[in-house]
Design a protein around this motif. Structure first.
Motif, mmCIF file in Angstrom:
data_model
loop_
_atom_site.group_PDB
_atom_site.id
_atom_site.type_symbol
_atom_site.label_atom_id
_atom_site.label_comp_id
_atom_site.label_asym_id
_atom_site.label_seq_id
_atom_site.Cartn_x
_atom_site.Cartn_y
_atom_site.Cartn_z
ATOM 1 N N ARG A 490 7.422 -6.437 4.089
ATOM 2 C CA ARG A 490 8.315 -7.065 5.073
ATOM 3 C C ARG A 490 9.117 -8.189 4.417
ATOM 4 O O ARG A 490 10.307 -8.359 4.689
ATOM 5 C CB ARG A 490 7.500 -7.626 6.240
ATOM 6 N N GLN A 491 8.456 -8.946 3.565
ATOM 7 C CA GLN A 491 9.133 -10.052 2.891
ATOM 8 C C GLN A 491 10.282 -9.547 2.025
ATOM 9 O O GLN A 491 11.396 -10.090 2.063
ATOM 10 C CB GLN A 491 8.125 -10.818 2.033
ATOM 11 N N TRP A 494 13.224 -8.392 4.297
ATOM 12 C CA TRP A 494 13.941 -9.520 4.893
ATOM 13 C C TRP A 494 14.805 -10.231 3.856
ATOM 14 O O TRP A 494 15.931 -10.658 4.155
ATOM 15 C CB TRP A 494 12.954 -10.507 5.524
ATOM 16 N N ASN A 536 6.499 -16.636 4.141
ATOM 17 C CA ASN A 536 5.907 -15.588 4.979
ATOM 18 C C ASN A 536 5.970 -15.930 6.464
ATOM 19 O O ASN A 536 5.123 -15.503 7.243
ATOM 20 C CB ASN A 536 4.465 -15.310 4.557
ATOM 21 N N LEU A 538 7.747 -14.851 9.358
ATOM 22 C CA LEU A 538 8.610 -13.763 9.790
ATOM 23 C C LEU A 538 8.436 -13.505 11.285
ATOM 24 O O LEU A 538 7.310 -13.480 11.786
ATOM 25 C CB LEU A 538 8.274 -12.495 9.002
ATOM 26 N N ILE A 612 9.439 -1.323 9.329
ATOM 27 C CA ILE A 612 9.851 -2.604 8.778
ATOM 28 C C ILE A 612 11.278 -2.935 9.201
ATOM 29 O O ILE A 612 11.615 -4.091 9.471
ATOM 30 C CB ILE A 612 9.743 -2.586 7.241
ATOM 31 N N ASP A 615 12.210 -4.657 13.176
ATOM 32 C CA ASP A 615 12.214 -6.093 13.459
ATOM 33 C C ASP A 615 13.497 -6.750 12.962
ATOM 34 O O ASP A 615 14.082 -7.594 13.650
ATOM 35 C CB ASP A 615 11.015 -6.775 12.788
ATOM 36 N N CYS A 616 13.920 -6.369 11.770
ATOM 37 C CA CYS A 616 15.101 -6.979 11.175
ATOM 38 C C CYS A 616 16.364 -6.601 11.954
ATOM 39 O O CYS A 616 17.236 -7.437 12.194
ATOM 40 C CB CYS A 616 15.210 -6.533 9.717
#
Length: 690
Positions: A490-491, A494, A536, A538, A612, A615-616
């Motif tokens: 995820r990091q 993003w 982290n 998020l 993933i 969310d973004c």
């Protein structure tokens, strides 16, 4: 005319020969996968030995290294080019360890080297301390050239480059003070106090001189908007004028002056100049650094070989002194890096510490070279043991260049610091997937034209389908690897989204559709979100626009508007802030929607995991919706202001479109290039009338 009796022609011939050797060496060493600058030192040693034989190589002895040649000719372009490309955000994060290594670290190193060599060699305490001062600084000329050849992380590069440029200044100050104390035969508290004051004066003076010259010259760069040749010439003046004014006229740090001037010019170039001119300037300074590096490393080798032949020393004690100098310089470097970096980590407890792998590379990559040699050569001819000090300097420089330099790449590889970050690997794989898909669509169009044999198109299609399958497998492999660490996955994604967002703002600015003030605010907010992602947190926070203002600025604006609401200047200030706010929301609305669409495209192309991406995508859709709502509110409450800004942006967009059409017509030969300047003037006059 005999060239041997014409010094200018002889020097010209030598420079051309050295550049030819450098070009051939660059090609050869790249094929051998050997560090280019270190290879040039080896070639220089060979050329130096040839000049001492009966062969006709005497031309190579005309141009020799001297303090003035190193400091006034080679150092300015190398430091300026490095400063021009510095990542200021990363530099600020590594500033504390760089300052500690360049300040207290250099002093500790000089004391260790000087104190030990006064006991181990024929040097007196004063002479040993002079050597300790000049040899303790890592040389920016060597380090900047070397680390560009290796793909080390940007944070490590900024740490090494920042320390190199800073401790060059402190080393010169310490060298001058110790030399003056030796000449006066005075060591005591007063000497230490004077040294402390001089360090601040020299560093502060260099900052002021570099800032003043760069600020003045920035105005000249702005006046030559459509003439990159003039802009390039002005940057050359900035680099050399900063060093000469600081070092020769004001007797402060020339390196610091060039460094701060390069940073200021770099900020100006990134914010004010169009992409083509930016690329032009960066390519020119990269070329200038290549020329300077090529000549200086070749001359280091030639000078070293000539000095060895000149001395012809067979005394065992002489060579033992050089050996002890190498041992103590390396030992002092280890004490400084491994002893003081933990102190820096403690002072910066809230930031990512400098890890042991970075410390190892910082220690082993601390090369010495041209600056140390310049200081040694500047010693008076009657200075005790001058030849020994120069020989020891050359010995340490050669050891660090030939031994540390040739093995630093292996150390980096062993520590796995040359592996590309997973974000970079993912981006390359995704780009390959999208590119191959686009080529396959284009091949379908070519097939429809009917000008190509079906076998040709079929073969190409098969090749690209195979390449596409490999790229898709690579993307899948990366995401499968990230699935083992969902937080990292995820990091990484993003961070990729934030890169797309920041580049979109830059594109709007380059097109003239976004002001510099708003670009700065948006970049600061992107950096704040990036810090959240790295921590982290998020999804990251969406800070308001006023978060980019300092508390003092926010307080002043708030209370000035309250007490001076009726003043004309206050109304203008309020109108300006409203225009900035409207522009900010417009850019946010447009870019957020574009980022969301881009991520959806990546998801559709199976270049990103849907879980993933969801969310973004939702984050940027929500951000875009809020920005459009703010625009609607402002369009209702400040209708005239919104219309005025929309008209301004629309006119500018039309002007850009018109400019692109003119350039296309010139490239197609429909209108002569000589007429383009006159057409631009007419368009600008029309724009002002509108």
């Amino acid at each position: 005319m005999n060239s041997l009796h014409n010094p200018l022609l002889t020097a010209q011939i030598e420079i051309l020969l050295l550049l030819l050797v450098a070009c051939l060496g660059a090609v050869t060493f790249k094929r051998l996968n050997f560090p280019y600058t270190i290879g040039l030192v080896i070639i220089g040693l060979g050329l130096g030995f040839l000049t001492s034989t009966d062969l006709p190589f005497e031309t190579l002895n005309v141009l020799t290294l001297s303090p003035n040649l190193i400091l006034y000719i080679f150092v300015p372009p190398l430091v300026f080019e490095s400063a021009l490309n510095l990542d200021n955000r990363v530099l600020l994060k590594t500033l504390t360890p760089a300052l500690i290594l360049a300040g207290p670290g250099l002093l500790v190193s000089a004391l260790i080297v000087g104190g030990s060599l006064a006991w181990l060699t024929p040097l007196s305490l004063g002479g040993a301390l002079v050597f300790g001062a000049l040899i303790s600084a890592t040389d920016p000329v060597s380090v900047i050239a070397l680390f560009k050849d290796f793909g080390v992380p940007k944070r490590l590069t900024m740490l090494v480059e920042g320390e190199s440029m800073l401790n060059d200044a402190t080393a010169i100050v310490l060298f001058d003070l110790v030399l003056a104390a030796v000449a006066a035969r005075e060591f005591g508290v007063d000497t230490v106090e004077q040294a402390s004051v001089n360090v601040f004066v020299v560093l502060g003076g260099g900052l002021l001189v570099g800032t003043a010259i760069a600020t003045i010259m920035a105005y000249s760069i702005a006046q030559a908007r459509h003439n990159p040749l003039i802009q390039m010439t002005v940057t050359i003046i900035v680099a050399y004028a900063s060093f000469i004014a600081a070092d020769h006229f004001f007797h402060v740090s020339g390196v610091i002056a060039v460094m701060i001037a390069g940073i200021i010019v770099g900020l100006y170039v990134d914010q004010r100049l169009n992409p083509d001119v930016r690329r032009y300037l960066h390519e020119f300074w990269e070329y200038a650094a290549f020329i300077a590096n090529s000549l200086i490393f070749l001359l280091v080798g030639i000078t070293t070989a000539g000095f060895i032949f000149k001395l012809g020393v067979s005394d065992v004690g002489f060579w033992q002194s050089i050996g002890w100098a190498i041992v103590m310089a390396v030992l002092a470097r280890a004490v400084v890096v491994f002893g003081l970096t933990p102190v820096s980590n403690w002072l910066q407890r809230k930031t990512e510490p400098i890890g042991w792998r970075f410390q190892v590379v910082t220690f082993w990559g601390g090369l010495r070279g041209a600056v140390a040699l310049a200081l040694a050569l500047s010693l008076p001819n009657n200075f005790p043991n001058r030849e020994l000090i120069i020989a020891m300097t050359l010995g340490v420089a050669l050891f660090t260049i030939l031994v540390s330099g040739t093995t630093t790449g292996k150390v980096i590889h062993f520590l796995k610091l040359d592996e590309p970050p997973i974000l970079e690997s993912l981006g390359k794989a995704q780009a390959t997937v999208l590119a191959k898909r686009e080529v396959l669509r284009y091949l379908h169009k070519l097939d429809a034209v009917g000008l190509f044999d079906e076998a040709v198109i079929h073969t190409l299609r098969q090749d690209y389908q195979t390449a596409l399958a490999r790229a898709e497998d690579e993307v899948t492999l990366i995401w499968n690897e990230l699935k083992t660490n969902p937080g990292l996955g995820r990091q990484v994604f993003w961070l990729q989204g934030l890169e797309i967002e920041q580049q979109a703002y830059r594109d709007l600015y380059d097109q003239g559709l976004l002001s510099e003030a708003v670009l700065r605010k948006l970049n600061l907010l992107v950096e704040a979100k990036r810090d959240d992602v790295l921590a982290n947190k998020l999804p990251p926070k969406m800070p308001p626009m006023w978060a980019t203002e300092s508390p003092l600025e926010h307080f002043a604006v708030k209370h000035l508007q309250r007490f001076a609401a009726g003043r004309d200047w206050c109304r203008k200030r309020r109108r300006h802030r409203s225009m900035v706010r409207y522009e900010y929301h417009a850019a946010t609305a447009y870019v957020s929607r574009k980022v969301a669409q881009r991520i959806e495209h990546l998801e559709a192309a199976q270049a990103v995991e849907p879980i993933i991406a969801e969310d973004c995508i939702q984050f940027y859709h929500s951000k875009s919706k809020r920005a459009f709502h703010q625009l609607s509110v402002m369009g209702t409450s400040r209708h005239e202001l919104a219309i005025a800004l929309q008209t301004q942006v629309a006119n500018h967009a039309a002007h850009i479109s018109e400019e692109e059409v003119f350039e296309k017509l010139v490239s197609e030969g429909i209108i002569p290039e000589s007429a383009l300047g006159e057409i631009r003037q007419l368009v600008e006059m029309e724009s002002r009338q509108l």
